[in-house]
Design a protein around this motif. Structure first.
Motif, PDB file in Angstrom:
ATOM      1  N   CYS A  51      29.858   9.068  91.418  1.00  0.00           N
ATOM      2  CA  CYS A  51      29.236  10.259  90.784  1.00  0.00           C
ATOM      3  C   CYS A  51      30.067  11.486  91.123  1.00  0.00           C
ATOM      4  O   CYS A  51      29.544  12.516  91.576  1.00  0.00           O
ATOM      5  N   ASP A  75      32.710   8.615  87.415  1.00  0.00           N
ATOM      6  CA  ASP A  75      31.556   9.339  86.858  1.00  0.00           C
ATOM      7  C   ASP A  75      31.286   8.813  85.458  1.00  0.00           C
ATOM      8  O   ASP A  75      32.214   8.471  84.722  1.00  0.00           O
ATOM      9  N   ALA A 115      28.275  12.501  96.582  1.00  0.00           N
ATOM     10  CA  ALA A 115      27.600  13.782  96.812  1.00  0.00           C
ATOM     11  C   ALA A 115      26.655  14.056  95.649  1.00  0.00           C
ATOM     12  O   ALA A 115      27.100  14.198  94.499  1.00  0.00           O
TER      13      ALA A 115
HETATM   14  C1  SAM Z   1      24.950  16.815  90.567  1.00  0.00           C
HETATM   15  S1  SAM Z   1      26.371  16.031  89.929  1.00  0.00           S
HETATM   16  C2  SAM Z   1      27.358  15.887  91.421  1.00  0.00           C
HETATM   17  C3  SAM Z   1      28.831  15.743  91.134  1.00  0.00           C
HETATM   18  C4  SAM Z   1      29.763  15.795  92.343  1.00  0.00           C
HETATM   19  N1  SAM Z   1      29.572  14.655  93.223  1.00  0.00           N
HETATM   20  C5  SAM Z   1      29.594  17.083  93.102  1.00  0.00           C
HETATM   21  O1  SAM Z   1      29.072  17.047  94.221  1.00  0.00           O
HETATM   22  O2  SAM Z   1      29.993  18.118  92.572  1.00  0.00           O
HETATM   23  C6  SAM Z   1      25.866  14.364  89.628  1.00  0.00           C
HETATM   24  C7  SAM Z   1      26.881  13.534  88.861  1.00  0.00           C
HETATM   25  O3  SAM Z   1      26.438  12.181  88.864  1.00  0.00           O
HETATM   26  C8  SAM Z   1      26.895  11.583  87.664  1.00  0.00           C
HETATM   27  N2  SAM Z   1      26.186  10.304  87.495  1.00  0.00           N
HETATM   28  C9  SAM Z   1      24.850  10.118  87.368  1.00  0.00           C
HETATM   29  N3  SAM Z   1      24.577   8.810  87.252  1.00  0.00           N
HETATM   30  C10 SAM Z   1      25.763   8.136  87.329  1.00  0.00           C
HETATM   31  C11 SAM Z   1      26.137   6.761  87.283  1.00  0.00           C
HETATM   32  N4  SAM Z   1      25.223   5.788  87.142  1.00  0.00           N
HETATM   33  N5  SAM Z   1      27.444   6.428  87.407  1.00  0.00           N
HETATM   34  C12 SAM Z   1      28.387   7.395  87.551  1.00  0.00           C
HETATM   35  N6  SAM Z   1      28.092   8.726  87.579  1.00  0.00           N
HETATM   36  C13 SAM Z   1      26.792   9.095  87.485  1.00  0.00           C
HETATM   37  C14 SAM Z   1      26.637  12.654  86.624  1.00  0.00           C
HETATM   38  O4  SAM Z   1      27.369  12.453  85.432  1.00  0.00           O
HETATM   39  C15 SAM Z   1      27.070  13.915  87.392  1.00  0.00           C
HETATM   40  O5  SAM Z   1      28.422  14.229  87.168  1.00  0.00           O
END
Ligand code: SAM
Length: 269
Positions: A51, A75, A115
């Motif tokens: 993510c 992601d 995160a």
């Molecule tokens: C709040 S953001 C956090 C992004 C980054 N880790 C940060 O701290 O800036 C949550 C992220 O999780 C991704 N996400 C949610 N479910 C996911 C999945 N099943 N597989 C991959 N990415 C996912 C979303 O697309 C989003 O970019």
């Protein structure tokens, strides 16, 4: 229903990607940098950043593992991955992939970190167990979540503003979720222990965000809150923004709690 929710989450982050980067300086980057300091990636290590968004934790991890190391940053949102590729040019050890990380096949990582992502999984426990299964025996897992109450004021004032401007009912609270039970240090540590991790520690990263009008609106358009705007007609978005900012001002909300819990542990050797 679960599929609808996943489509909604993905749509919100697809739409948020550019503003997500703008909010990053205020929110995602300080949170990601602290999480990486706890995870402590070493030169030459293999890391999975689940993510990854636009790289708030993946980019600092890539710098620390260096060119002898390898970071797979995953992601589900294509626009997030495009933005990460742009931001990480010059870090050949960082490999950005658009995929659902709950079925990511890579394994044997020295470190798996995520995160502010695991609570978006359709089943948070099953998805997190999958991530832990990607860690090599003896390697470490580091997952960051919001502490209970963090960011809540922004969501509440946005909900009120959308309801008022669109003349619709205030949204019902979302259904209970596992995260509501484990968003404090002790229950989070216990849940990570139930996942089979050992040497579990939870570090609290206290943080507040100063809500200037610019930052307060970025918190909405540069995060998952953006999903609440998808049903607002385009010509009413500015009115929602104005009502939201006025609502924060009327209640004297000058700061937003953005505290996170960084949970870490080792996979049994
Ligand atoms: C709040 S953001 C956090 C992004 C980054 N880790 C940060 O701290 O800036 C949550 C992220 O999780 C991704 N996400 C949610 N479910 C996911 C999945 N099943 N597989 C991959 N990415 C996912 C979303 O697309 C989003 O970019």
């Amino acid at each position: 229903m679960a599929d609808d929710r996943q489509t909604e989450i993905r749509g919100a982050f697809d739409a948020a990607a550019a503003d997500f980067t703008a909010l990053g300086r205020h929110l995602w980057e300080p949170i990601g940098t602290t999480a990486v300091a706890v995870a402590d990636p070493k030169p030459g290590e293999r890391v999975l950043d689940a993510c990854c968004g636009t790289g708030a934790s993946a980019i600092p991890a890539a710098r620390l593992v260096g060119t002898t190391g390898h970071v797979d940053a995953v992601d589900v949102s294509g626009p997030m991955i495009d933005e990460l590729r742009r931001l990480s040019a010059g870090l050949p050890q960082l490999h950005a992939h658009q995929a659902d990380v709950t079925t990511w096949p890579g394994e044997g990582y020295d470190l798996v970190q995520s995160a502010l992502g695991i609570f978006f999984f359709p089943d948070m426990t099953v998805g997190t167990d999958h991530l832990i299964s990607r860690v090599r025996p003896g390697g470490r897992a580091v997952f960051t979540i919001w502490r209970g109450g963090s960011m809540a004021a922004a969501g509440r004032h946005l909900g009120l503003a959308v309801a008022e401007v669109t003349n619709t009912p205030v949204p019902a609270p979302r259904p209970p979720h596992l995260i509501d039970r484990i968003n404090q240090e002790d229950p989070y540590a216990a849940w990570l222990g139930e996942r089979g991790l050992v040497d579990v520690e939870v570090t609290t990263n206290e943080m507040t965000l100063t809500m200037t009008p610019e930052v307060a609106w970025l918190v909405i358009v540069g995060s998952g809150f953006r999903g609440a705007l998808t049903k607002v007609p385009a010509d009413l978005v500015e009115a929602v923004r104005d009502r939201y900012l006025a609502s924060l001002r009327d209640e004297g909300v000058a700061e937003l709690d953005a505290t996170t819990l960084i949970g870490s542990g080792h996979r049994v050797a």
